[in-house]
Design a protein around this motif. Structure first.
Motif, PDB file in Angstrom:
ATOM      1  N   ASP A 123      51.002  32.584  38.699  1.00 27.82           N
ATOM      2  CA  ASP A 123      51.583  31.099  38.606  1.00 27.82           C
ATOM      3  C   ASP A 123      52.339  30.834  40.092  1.00 27.82           C
ATOM      4  N   PRO A 124      52.708  29.573  40.016  1.00 30.21           N
ATOM      5  CA  PRO A 124      53.589  28.967  41.249  1.00 30.21           C
ATOM      6  C   PRO A 124      54.764  29.936  41.437  1.00 30.21           C
ATOM      7  N   GLY A 125      55.405  30.289  40.580  1.00 32.84           N
ATOM      8  CA  GLY A 125      56.570  30.928  40.622  1.00 32.84           C
ATOM      9  C   GLY A 125      56.324  32.467  41.053  1.00 32.84           C
ATOM     10  N   GLY A 126      55.087  33.069  41.258  1.00 31.14           N
ATOM     11  CA  GLY A 126      54.685  34.093  41.739  1.00 31.14           C
ATOM     12  C   GLY A 126      54.334  35.202  40.511  1.00 31.14           C
ATOM     13  N   ARG A 127      54.719  34.927  39.445  1.00 29.57           N
ATOM     14  CA  ARG A 127      54.238  35.834  38.257  1.00 29.57           C
ATOM     15  C   ARG A 127      52.989  36.033  37.927  1.00 29.57           C
ATOM     16  N   TRP A 128      52.627  37.201  37.810  1.00 28.62           N
ATOM     17  CA  TRP A 128      51.327  37.523  37.113  1.00 28.62           C
ATOM     18  C   TRP A 128      51.084  37.783  35.591  1.00 28.62           C
ATOM     19  N   THR A 129      50.195  36.894  35.221  1.00 33.73           N
ATOM     20  CA  THR A 129      50.129  36.587  33.361  1.00 33.73           C
ATOM     21  C   THR A 129      48.602  36.928  33.270  1.00 33.73           C
ATOM     22  N   GLU A 130      48.482  37.966  31.887  1.00 32.97           N
ATOM     23  CA  GLU A 130      47.203  37.995  31.533  1.00 32.97           C
ATOM     24  C   GLU A 130      46.547  36.684  31.165  1.00 32.97           C
ATOM     25  N   SER A 131      45.201  36.684  31.499  1.00 31.98           N
ATOM     26  CA  SER A 131      44.611  35.304  31.261  1.00 31.98           C
ATOM     27  C   SER A 131      43.335  35.663  30.457  1.00 31.98           C
ATOM     28  N   ALA A 132      42.739  36.762  30.530  1.00 29.97           N
ATOM     29  CA  ALA A 132      41.692  37.193  29.655  1.00 29.97           C
ATOM     30  C   ALA A 132      41.621  38.683  29.822  1.00 29.97           C
ATOM     31  N   GLY A 133      40.762  39.134  28.495  1.00 36.16           N
ATOM     32  CA  GLY A 133      40.866  40.594  28.316  1.00 36.16           C
ATOM     33  C   GLY A 133      42.080  40.835  27.450  1.00 36.16           C
ATOM     34  N   PRO A 134      42.367  42.375  27.351  1.00 37.95           N
ATOM     35  CA  PRO A 134      41.701  43.335  28.073  1.00 37.95           C
ATOM     36  C   PRO A 134      40.367  43.766  27.275  1.00 37.95           C
ATOM     37  N   TRP A 135      39.289  43.985  28.189  1.00 35.85           N
ATOM     38  CA  TRP A 135      38.075  44.400  27.775  1.00 35.85           C
ATOM     39  C   TRP A 135      37.617  46.073  28.006  1.00 35.85           C
ATOM     40  N   PRO A 136      37.253  46.725  27.050  1.00 31.90           N
ATOM     41  CA  PRO A 136      36.458  48.130  27.211  1.00 31.90           C
ATOM     42  C   PRO A 136      35.399  47.891  28.771  1.00 31.90           C
ATOM     43  N   ALA A 137      35.509  48.723  29.327  1.00 30.90           N
ATOM     44  CA  ALA A 137      34.730  48.906  30.593  1.00 30.90           C
ATOM     45  C   ALA A 137      34.095  50.437  30.766  1.00 30.90           C
ATOM     46  N   HIS A 138      33.198  50.612  31.525  1.00 29.23           N
ATOM     47  CA  HIS A 138      32.420  51.761  31.924  1.00 29.23           C
ATOM     48  C   HIS A 138      32.503  51.776  33.480  1.00 29.23           C
ATOM     49  N   ASN A 139      32.907  52.927  34.092  1.00 25.01           N
ATOM     50  CA  ASN A 139      32.641  53.269  35.424  1.00 25.01           C
ATOM     51  C   ASN A 139      31.792  54.439  35.998  1.00 25.01           C
ATOM     52  N   ALA A 140      31.975  54.958  37.011  1.00 23.43           N
ATOM     53  CA  ALA A 140      30.785  55.900  37.542  1.00 23.43           C
ATOM     54  C   ALA A 140      31.239  57.159  36.657  1.00 23.43           C
ATOM     55  N   LEU A 141      29.887  57.857  36.502  1.00 24.36           N
ATOM     56  CA  LEU A 141      29.908  59.274  35.620  1.00 24.36           C
ATOM     57  C   LEU A 141      30.825  60.210  35.931  1.00 24.36           C
ATOM     58  N   GLN A 142      31.217  60.319  37.194  1.00 22.48           N
ATOM     59  CA  GLN A 142      32.158  61.346  37.648  1.00 22.48           C
ATOM     60  C   GLN A 142      33.469  60.823  37.956  1.00 22.48           C
ATOM     61  N   GLY A 143      33.816  59.492  37.421  1.00 23.03           N
ATOM     62  CA  GLY A 143      35.227  59.031  37.562  1.00 23.03           C
ATOM     63  C   GLY A 143      35.189  58.067  38.927  1.00 23.03           C
ATOM     64  N   TRP A 144      36.429  58.211  39.955  1.00 24.70           N
ATOM     65  CA  TRP A 144      36.697  57.520  40.938  1.00 24.70           C
ATOM     66  C   TRP A 144      37.095  58.357  42.165  1.00 24.70           C
ATOM     67  N   THR A 145      36.809  57.428  43.344  1.00 26.97           N
ATOM     68  CA  THR A 145      37.198  58.088  44.665  1.00 26.97           C
ATOM     69  C   THR A 145      37.602  57.213  45.445  1.00 26.97           C
ATOM     70  N   SER A 146      38.451  57.779  46.296  1.00 26.77           N
ATOM     71  CA  SER A 146      38.950  56.881  47.568  1.00 26.77           C
ATOM     72  C   SER A 146      38.061  56.945  48.669  1.00 26.77           C
ATOM     73  N   ASP A 147      37.155  57.708  48.634  1.00 22.47           N
ATOM     74  CA  ASP A 147      36.103  57.833  49.717  1.00 22.47           C
ATOM     75  C   ASP A 147      34.828  58.175  49.348  1.00 22.47           C
ATOM     76  N   HIS A 148      34.401  56.788  48.735  1.00 24.18           N
ATOM     77  CA  HIS A 148      32.783  56.715  48.218  1.00 24.18           C
ATOM     78  C   HIS A 148      31.851  57.084  49.322  1.00 24.18           C
ATOM     79  N   THR A 149      30.857  57.966  48.870  1.00 25.69           N
ATOM     80  CA  THR A 149      29.531  58.133  49.524  1.00 25.69           C
ATOM     81  C   THR A 149      28.574  57.857  48.648  1.00 25.69           C
ATOM     82  N   ALA A 150      27.596  57.488  49.332  1.00 18.35           N
ATOM     83  CA  ALA A 150      26.068  57.223  48.295  1.00 18.35           C
ATOM     84  C   ALA A 150      25.792  58.649  47.550  1.00 18.35           C
TER      85      ALA A 150
END
Length: 277
Positions: A123-150
């Motif tokens: 908002d204009p005051g700088g506060r972050w508020t939830e506007s939609a969700g939370p939604w269940p999601a899937h991501n990659a099979l092995q999880g997450w990485t900070s150094d993604h490769t193909a």
């Protein structure tokens, strides 16, 4: 045939003020002279229970600090900027100053392939508020990485812009440029044996190793092919992904309608401990 419409827009201050009030009072009555204390006699101590230092007058304002120190250090201390829920200062610093819309996708650990996605707005005051969700999601099979490769079967961790959408089906009401194209058709099975058909009926391109402003189908990879690409938010097929984030169909359609290019939307994604840094 490809049908593409729309163009992104951008937008993006504060004031600080302080006041110091001093007051005093005077009496018209003549003061009664106070006898001087005999030489060598100490001044009377304050009454028991009075925590003021000797010589302090009732109602007197506290003295300012030493040379160069503000009179009120609490008032002059900087106020930390509000952060996205669950997001620490290191990650928050990656969110562009002009961004007022962020999709936060969080997994429990670095190896999890299920996650939760929540859309926040500032908002204009700088506060972050939830506007939609939370939604269940899937991501990659092995999880997450900070150094993604193909082919590593992990979803990249970080903060990435969301600027282009598309899909096999017609635009569900996107304010982002939307490319409807039969090339989004897909077949085959996922890691759990589930059908992949319809997974790309709607997608939002995540700006990882791609050229912003182009259809999600664009295959140019600025970081090189070895760093992967084609990382999207797409329709959940009921199992883990290669590297993308997947939302249930109606959740994704709601997200596409909500994303506003004028708010410079981003996705903030990764395991909770990493995002909390």
């Amino acid at each position: 045939m490809s049908v593409r419409k729309g163009a992104p827009a951008l937008l993006g201050a504060g004031t600080l003020c302080a006041a110091l009030l001093l007051s005093g009072c005077a009496s018209t009555a003549l003061p009664t002279p106070t006898p001087a204390a005999p030489a060598g006699t100490a001044a009377a101590a304050p009454p028991a229970g009075d925590a003021r230092p000797e010589g302090a007058r009732p109602g007197a304002a506290p003295e300012a600090g030493g040379p160069g120190e503000p009179a009120n250090t609490l008032a002059s201390a900087p106020v930390p900027a509000p952060r996205l829920p669950g997001v620490g200062p290191v990650t928050q610093a990656l969110v562009p100053d002009g961004t007022t819309q962020a999709l936060v996708v969080t997994g429990a650990t670095a190896d999890d392939n299920t996650s939760t996605a929540t859309l926040y707005e500032r908002d204009p005051g700088g506060r972050w508020t939830e506007s939609a969700g939370p939604w269940p999601a899937h991501n990659a099979l092995q999880g997450w990485t900070s150094d993604h490769t193909a082919g590593d079967l992990r979803t990249p961790i970080g903060v990435f812009r969301l600027g282009d959408a598309g899909g096999r089906l017609p635009d569900p009401g996107s304010r982002l440029p939307y490319d409807q194209d039969e090339e989004f058709a897909i077949s085959g099975t996922g890691f759990s044996g589930e059908s992949l058909e319809g997974s790309f009926d709607h997608v939002v391109a995540i700006d990882y190793n791609r050229v912003p402003g182009r259809t999600p189908l664009d295959k140019e990879r600025p970081l090189g092919a070895e760093k992967g690409g084609g990382v999207w938010i797409h329709v959940d097929h009921g199992g883990p992904t290669q590297a993308c984030v997947a939302l249930e169909r109606e959740s994704l359609r709601e997200l596409i309608r909500a994303l506003d290019p004028a708010r410079e939307p981003v996705i903030v994604m990764g395991p909770a401990p990493e995002l909390a840094r």
